[in-house]
Scaffold this active site. Structure first.
Site, PDB file in Angstrom:
ATOM      1  N   HIS A 140       0.812  -1.210   0.000  1.00  0.00           N
ATOM      2  CA  HIS A 140       0.000   0.000   0.000  1.00  0.00           C
ATOM      3  C   HIS A 140       0.850   1.267   0.000  1.00  0.00           C
ATOM      4  CE1 HIS A 140      -3.295   2.627   1.825  1.00  0.00           C
ATOM      5  NE2 HIS A 140      -3.851   2.109   0.758  1.00  0.00           N
ATOM      6  N   LYS A 142       3.335   4.389  -1.142  1.00  0.00           N
ATOM      7  CA  LYS A 142       3.491   5.271  -2.301  1.00  0.00           C
ATOM      8  C   LYS A 142       4.813   6.011  -2.136  1.00  0.00           C
ATOM      9  CE  LYS A 142      -1.166   4.745  -1.824  1.00  0.00           C
ATOM     10  NZ  LYS A 142      -1.849   4.193  -0.651  1.00  0.00           N
ATOM     11  N   ASP A 147      17.356   9.418  -8.447  1.00  0.00           N
ATOM     12  CA  ASP A 147      18.796   9.680  -8.370  1.00  0.00           C
ATOM     13  C   ASP A 147      19.314   9.686  -6.932  1.00  0.00           C
ATOM     14  OD1 ASP A 147      18.903   9.776 -11.091  1.00  0.00           O
ATOM     15  OD2 ASP A 147      18.898  11.965 -11.228  1.00  0.00           O
ATOM     16  N   HIS A 319      -8.926  11.095   1.258  1.00  0.00           N
ATOM     17  CA  HIS A 319      -8.000   9.971   1.112  1.00  0.00           C
ATOM     18  C   HIS A 319      -6.698  10.206   1.868  1.00  0.00           C
ATOM     19  CE1 HIS A 319      -5.494   6.991  -1.239  1.00  0.00           C
ATOM     20  NE2 HIS A 319      -6.611   6.311  -1.081  1.00  0.00           N
ATOM     21  N   LYS A 321      -3.727  10.798   4.787  1.00  0.00           N
ATOM     22  CA  LYS A 321      -3.234  10.086   5.964  1.00  0.00           C
ATOM     23  C   LYS A 321      -2.158  10.961   6.594  1.00  0.00           C
ATOM     24  CE  LYS A 321      -3.976   6.841   2.461  1.00  0.00           C
ATOM     25  NZ  LYS A 321      -5.381   6.671   2.625  1.00  0.00           N
ATOM     26  N   ASP A 326       1.147  19.569  18.242  1.00  0.00           N
ATOM     27  CA  ASP A 326       1.754  20.818  18.703  1.00  0.00           C
ATOM     28  C   ASP A 326       2.307  21.603  17.512  1.00  0.00           C
ATOM     29  OD1 ASP A 326       0.975  20.165  21.253  1.00  0.00           O
ATOM     30  OD2 ASP A 326       2.896  19.296  21.807  1.00  0.00           O
TER      31      ASP A 326
END
Length: 433
Positions: A140, A142, A147, A319, A321, A326
């Site tokens: 899952h 991404k 380089d 979608h 996350k 603080d």
């Protein structure tokens, strides 16, 4: 945040093409690195142009992992850029999930492979009667590393539904671009693939690790990679959330698409609100999956009565996350706070200690909650009806124990397979014997 030149390459292995695809040696958990430049990228409008620009400039190596790649305008542009890079001599490795990207055509994949792209499929399986059955233990993450000097980490897949012109179902999401010493760890992680570094195994080693976490200074530009696998890093992302919540003094903002954490994380959220911390949750109000909202709402009563502020984002499917605590701690990545992400999937987040970045993230989330969200009332929340309490209790415990039950099902061990091998094996599974 410190500006770093795009050309700076800090990974020694790039000097030797023969080392490009060798797994790095095992190491302990990735630590904090200072003096990084971190840029927040909101939605596909910011993310895709920047990633594609960096891919066009790639000279030595591209490492890309994604859950979803579709054959739409975004996927076709990525496809073209990866083929172009491979044809000009860049070493390109692409890792796709066999479920999330399971509808890609053989021609689409073969074109990359034939151009020299090293294409890997995580746990591929052909549909049975048109239904994909390899639901669990997904890749899952991404991640993009170019380089060895620029990395992108977040929750945005390579699909057009992350662009506003997709329509009402366009997703609201976030990613970060990172330049600096932390990219070495992200590059190491992306190269390692199935051979993940080992975690501190014994309790006293983990205790020392937590002390190091608490003793961090407040210098800006600090970044740490944290991930979840199904071996020795099963709870790492949940643990850093709990530790950050335990240390919260002023405010907490969590924006998460699929919110259904376990007891310990819920307790830390509630306890933070009880001691006077402003705790704000931004959750789905227009979900792409109805069960996501139903599951989250089972927890509202428990949290609202102790002062947690809950907002449902109603403009389009959420979608994201992301979270902040603080003024100087935040996280962006692929991990939801639900049983799939916290107990089954392979996930990756970055932790960021940078006041300017956290201010920017707070500004975006504050605007989102005030302009496009509906606040859930602390009073008047549905409670008291026996049937509702019973259903809530059953749903909560079914979802919380679901990962353990899924582990009992007979299944092969998920593997990352080269494209050609993946095709051969999935075909052989369905040949008559």
């Amino acid at each position: 945040m410190n500006e770093l030149p795009l050309e700076k390459t800090t990974v020694a292995s790039l000097a030797d093409p023969g080392l490009a695809h060798e797994p790095p040696p095992a190491d302990l958990d990735y630590g904090w690195h200072s003096n990084n430049r971190v840029v927040l990228l909101e939605n596909g409008e910011a993310y895709f142009p920047r990633v594609f620009e960096v891919l066009r400039q790639a000279r030595d190596e591209i490492l890309l992992e994604t859950f979803i790649l579709y054959e739409d305008k975004v996927g076709h542009e990525l496809h073209r850029l990866l083929i172009d890079a491979a044809q000009r001599g860049v070493r390109v490795t692409v890792s796709l999930d066999g479920f999330g990207s399971g509808e890609l055509s053989t021609a689409f994949l073969a074109a990359m492979s034939n151009a020299g792209v090293r294409l890997q499929i995580f746990d591929p399986a052909r549909p049975i009667f048109g239904v994909r059955t390899n639901w669990f233990h997904r890749l899952h993450r991404k991640i993009v590393v170019v380089d060895g000097s620029i990395a992108f980490v977040g929750g945005i897949n390579f699909s057009a539904d992350h662009l506003a012109d997709f329509g009402p179902q366009a997703k609201q999401d976030y990613a970060v671009e990172i330049q600096g010493p932390a990219v070495v760890d992200i590059h190491h992680f992306a190269l390692a693939q199935g051979d993940r570094p080992a975690r501190a195994r014994y309790w006293w080693q983990r205790r020392r690790q937590r002390r190091r976490e608490l003793a961090l200074n407040e210098h800006d530009g600090q970044v740490r990679l944290v991930y979840r696998d199904n071996r020795q890093h099963r709870n790492d992302i949940e643990e850093v959330y709990r530790l950050a919540l335990r240390g919260a003094r002023q405010r907490v903002v969590i924006a998460n698409a699929y919110f259904f954490p376990g007891y310990r994380l819920l307790r830390e959220i509630r306890n933070a609100a009880r001691r006077g911390v402003e705790v704000r949750l931004i959750l789905q109000g227009e979900p792409d999956m109805l069960v996501a909202r139903l599951a989250a709402r089972m927890l509202y009563d428990y949290l609202l009565k102790d002062g947690v502020h809950i907002y449902e984002y109603c403009k389009r499917p959420l979608h994201g996350k992301v979270a902040l605590v603080d003024d100087d701690w935040s996280t962006v990545g692929s991990s939801n706070l639900d049983p799939l992400s916290l107990s089954l999937n392979l996930e990756a987040n970055v932790l960021i200690r940078d006041r300017a970045f956290t201010r920017e993230l707070y500004k975006r989330l504050d605007w989102l909650s005030r302009e496009h969200c509906q606040a859930m009332p602390a009073k008047g929340a549905a409670r008291g009806r026996l049937w509702r309490l019973t259903v809530g209790f059953l749903v909560f415990h079914i979802l919380r124990h679901f990962p353990a039950w899924a582990g009992w099902l007979p299944a092969h061990k998920p593997r990352l397979q080269p494209f050609g091998q993946a095709e051969d094996e999935t075909e052989s599974r369905h040949e008559p014997h």
